[in-house]
Design a protein around this motif. Structure first.
Motif, short mmCIF file in Angstrom:
data_model
loop_
_atom_site.label_atom_id
_atom_site.label_comp_id
_atom_site.label_asym_id
_atom_site.label_seq_id
_atom_site.Cartn_x
_atom_site.Cartn_y
_atom_site.Cartn_z
N GLY A 25 47.24 33.67 33.08
CA GLY A 25 47.34 34.98 33.80
C GLY A 25 48.17 36.00 33.30
N ASP A 68 39.59 38.99 33.10
CA ASP A 68 40.64 38.96 33.83
C ASP A 68 40.11 37.91 35.14
OD1 ASP A 68 42.61 40.56 32.65
OD2 ASP A 68 42.16 42.26 33.77
N LYS A 97 40.31 34.34 33.99
CA LYS A 97 41.89 33.64 33.67
C LYS A 97 42.18 33.29 35.11
CE LYS A 97 44.49 37.82 33.84
NZ LYS A 97 45.41 38.75 32.96
N GLY A 98 41.37 33.65 36.26
CA GLY A 98 41.77 33.08 37.79
C GLY A 98 40.65 31.95 37.83
N ALA A 146 48.07 31.89 38.62
CA ALA A 146 47.05 32.40 37.79
C ALA A 146 47.33 34.16 37.96
CB ALA A 146 45.85 32.42 37.63
N VAL A 147 47.32 34.45 39.46
CA VAL A 147 47.17 35.80 39.88
C VAL A 147 48.45 36.34 39.79
CG1 VAL A 147 47.05 37.36 41.98
CG2 VAL A 147 45.31 35.41 41.67
N HIS A 176 49.24 37.41 35.85
CA HIS A 176 48.57 38.97 35.99
C HIS A 176 49.71 39.70 36.51
CE1 HIS A 176 45.72 41.72 35.06
NE2 HIS A 176 45.87 42.36 36.03
N THR A 198 41.76 39.00 38.95
CA THR A 198 42.23 37.49 38.54
C THR A 198 41.90 36.83 39.96
OG1 THR A 198 43.64 38.10 37.12
CG2 THR A 198 43.90 35.97 37.85
N THR A 247 39.76 33.44 41.10
CA THR A 247 40.18 32.48 42.02
C THR A 247 39.28 32.20 42.96
OG1 THR A 247 42.43 32.90 41.11
CG2 THR A 247 42.20 31.52 42.98
#
Length: 201
Positions: A25, A71, A74-75, A99-100, A103, A119, A123
């Motif tokens: 993240g 972006d 990556k979540g 992960a959030v 970021h 992100t 998720t």
């Protein structure tokens, strides 16, 4: 069917995936995307946010779409891995939140990151796709009507807890915490919205 690993290792797997999610993240993909397109650093222009909206303002749809996808990925990826590992829904949610958080307060950029909306999208798609797609539709409706990204993001994220409670209640804590984090990160946008000074697309 045999479990992916003994449940005794679940806490260790959760910790390792949380760390990996935070570090992933922390990679602000808007920066390499802008370098690839030879665009200015998005942190120095417009809202100063290293996210897809600011990339769109400086470079148009193509680099913005790539930033959004990366972006979001990556979540999505850490939550998907947590699911493959057989972790509980709550553990998967914690991994996604890491992960959030990465970021928002990235380890690689002096803890100065973005708003976390894309992100959070990734998720949500990994853990609660129906709720997340409905939120995306709400975001699209608001952006179509008012052309203000921050307003669309805030309206969409605030509907998340309600939608998840009705459709995918196991994920309510995730959407509740995402709403809290993202609203806090948008506090300057809220002030500008109240004053009628928020940037449009």
């Amino acid at each position: 069917m045999e479990a992916p690993f003994d449940s005794a290792y679940a806490p260790l797997a959760t910790v390792l995936l949380c760390l990996a999610a935070y570090l992933l993240g922390s990679v602000l993909f808007a920066l390499p995307v802008c370098r690839l397109w030879r665009l200015p650093d998005p942190r120095a222009l417009g809202s100063g946010n290293p996210g897809a909206t600011n990339v769109y303002r400086t470079g148009g749809w193509a680099p913005a779409a790539l930033t959004l996808v990366l972006d979001a990925l990556k979540g999505w990826l850490p939550v998907w891995l947590a699911s493959l590992a057989g972790l509980s829904v709550m553990a998967q949610a914690v991994v996604g939140l890491c992960a959030v958080t990465g970021h928002m307060v990235p380890a690689f950029y002096r803890f100065r990151g973005g708003k976390g909306v894309a992100t959070a999208l990734g998720t949500g798609l990994a853990l609660a796709p129906i709720t997340t797609l409905l939120m995306a539709a709400i975001w699209g409706a608001v952006i179509w009507r008012w052309r203000i990204s921050a307003l669309a993001s805030l309206v969409a994220i605030l509907t998340g807890p309600v939608l998840s409670a009705l459709i995918e209640p196991d994920t309510l804590p995730l959407f509740g915490l995402l709403a809290l984090l993202i609203v806090v990160r948008h506090r300057s946008n809220l002030i500008r919205l109240a004053q009628g000074r928020e940037h449009g697309l």
